[in-house]
Design a protein around this motif. Sequence first.
Motif, PDB file in Angstrom:
ATOM      1  N   SER A   7       0.838  -1.210   0.000  1.00 51.92           N
ATOM      2  CA  SER A   7       0.000   0.000   0.000  1.00 51.92           C
ATOM      3  C   SER A   7       0.866   1.250   0.000  1.00 51.92           C
ATOM      4  O   SER A   7       0.524   2.249  -0.639  1.00 51.92           O
ATOM      5  N   ILE A  22      -4.796   2.694   2.954  1.00 53.95           N
ATOM      6  CA  ILE A  22      -4.397   2.832   4.361  1.00 53.95           C
ATOM      7  C   ILE A  22      -3.112   2.034   4.611  1.00 53.95           C
ATOM      8  O   ILE A  22      -2.979   0.884   4.182  1.00 53.95           O
ATOM      9  N   THR A  47      -4.822  -3.947   4.519  1.00 57.73           N
ATOM     10  CA  THR A  47      -5.663  -3.792   3.324  1.00 57.73           C
ATOM     11  C   THR A  47      -6.544  -5.025   3.138  1.00 57.73           C
ATOM     12  O   THR A  47      -6.051  -6.153   3.227  1.00 57.73           O
TER      13      THR A  47
END
Length: 444
Positions: free
Chosen positions: A233, A246, A254
């Motif tokens: 991410s 996030i 995630t």
Amino acid sequence: MILEHLQDVIVAPSTPVGRSAIAVVRVSGPQALRMCDQIFQGRKRLSEVGGHQLLNGFIVRGEDVVDEVVAAVYRSPHSYTTEDIVEFSLHGNPLIVERVTDLLISAGARLAEPGEFTQRAYLHGRLDVTQTEAVLATIESRTMKGVKAAMAQLQGDLTKELGDLTGKVRSLVTFIEAQLEFPEEDIPTSSVDPVLEELIADVERLEQAFRRGRSQRKGLTIVLAGRPNVGKSTLFNALLEEERSIVTSVPGTTRDLLTGTLRFPGGQVRLFDGAGIGIAESLPDQIAVKRTIGAANRADFLVIVLDATSGFVPADAELLKLLRTKPGVVVWNKVDAVSEIPKLPNVAGEPISLSALKKTNLSRLLDRIKEEACSQGETFFANRFQKERIRNLAVYLKAALDAQYLDMRAKELRETLTFVATPDRQALNRHILEEIFSRFCVGK
Ligand SMILES: Nc1nc2c(ncn2[C@@H]2O[C@H](COP(=O)(O)OP(=O)(O)OP(=O)(O)O)[C@@H](O)[C@H]2O)c(=O)[nH]1
Ligand SMILES: [Mg+2]
């Protein structure tokens, strides 16, 4: 959707609803010219002029003049649908467009279904299915390269390629069968190896061209795949230059599949970030992992993210197996936190070392992605049947290459022929045709 009723005259606006300089209303069908004569007043009647002519005049309703227009007349078979066509260029006011369409319906025309003009071109044999989809691709393409490729398709490039391929397989079968006629001579199976290898290379070249086509039309799909917590991410956000996904230090952060677009001149990429691939305890985690694996299987290209701080672990070896069937690149992330970059066992291609957190070396990965998304070379758009056929073709050709005896080779090759030689028209059933045409806009 109506696939018959070719006797009907169909009418539809061909330009988007809204105010514009000009709007076009198109009419097609066997009685189109006579029907248009009922609402058109000009120097001549539309049914009296030859094809490819422009006539200035008025749309009238009784005594009232609705608009001053230019009528373009196309005579069968020299038109888009191969039928008689009139295209009225009106002043671009939606009220006028609606009125003219209504008048034509009152005169006996029927409102066209989405894609019905193109469907008629197909039913009259002017376009094959590949070209039909190319028409759609030309309208939908988001890059100029995509438009160019769609135009090539429209001109029948892929249909021709498939035809050439069929010809080559057919001559090979004939050659082998001729050899089999003389069993007393011991002909080695390998005598046709070079020809088969060349055919397989042809098919692979086509597959590559399809992938390029998809990149140019819809964007190449790329999935970031890696174990939980390796920094997927963080990398996703860094590549998109946006805090989309996030990031926390907790593995399993995630769950949903997120997507963002990377645009390059001449191509674009749809990048996906999902759950880390690993052992999932809870049901939601298991579903999330399944989703990422599904996305990775469908992707055009993979970025396998490994964590340099943990080194190469057995679970990473499983991930690298994904690269056996599709192209991709391996990334060592978190190199800011190690003094030495870990070694990678037996993988083709150099891994890229970077730090998603510190944003170092990101350009190397971006360049690699750009290279994939904007690769030069021929491009084809294939519909799903062609793709399926080409894929099967590759399987059978490889099976033929692996076959021990010439007669087995001939058998595999004859099967191969059924995949390339089936004309589109036979392969398609009514339901599928309707699905294709329903994706068109009204008036096309
Ligand atoms: N030192 C360092 N830490 C990083 C780097 N990239 C990510 N991290 C950290 O690694 C942890 C996990 O980052 P994420 O981006 O959430 O990892 P992920 O792979 O998406 O994790 P899941 O969603 O749980 O699968 C966070 O604490 C990040 O700050 C990096 O390049 N260097
Ligand atoms: Mg994540």
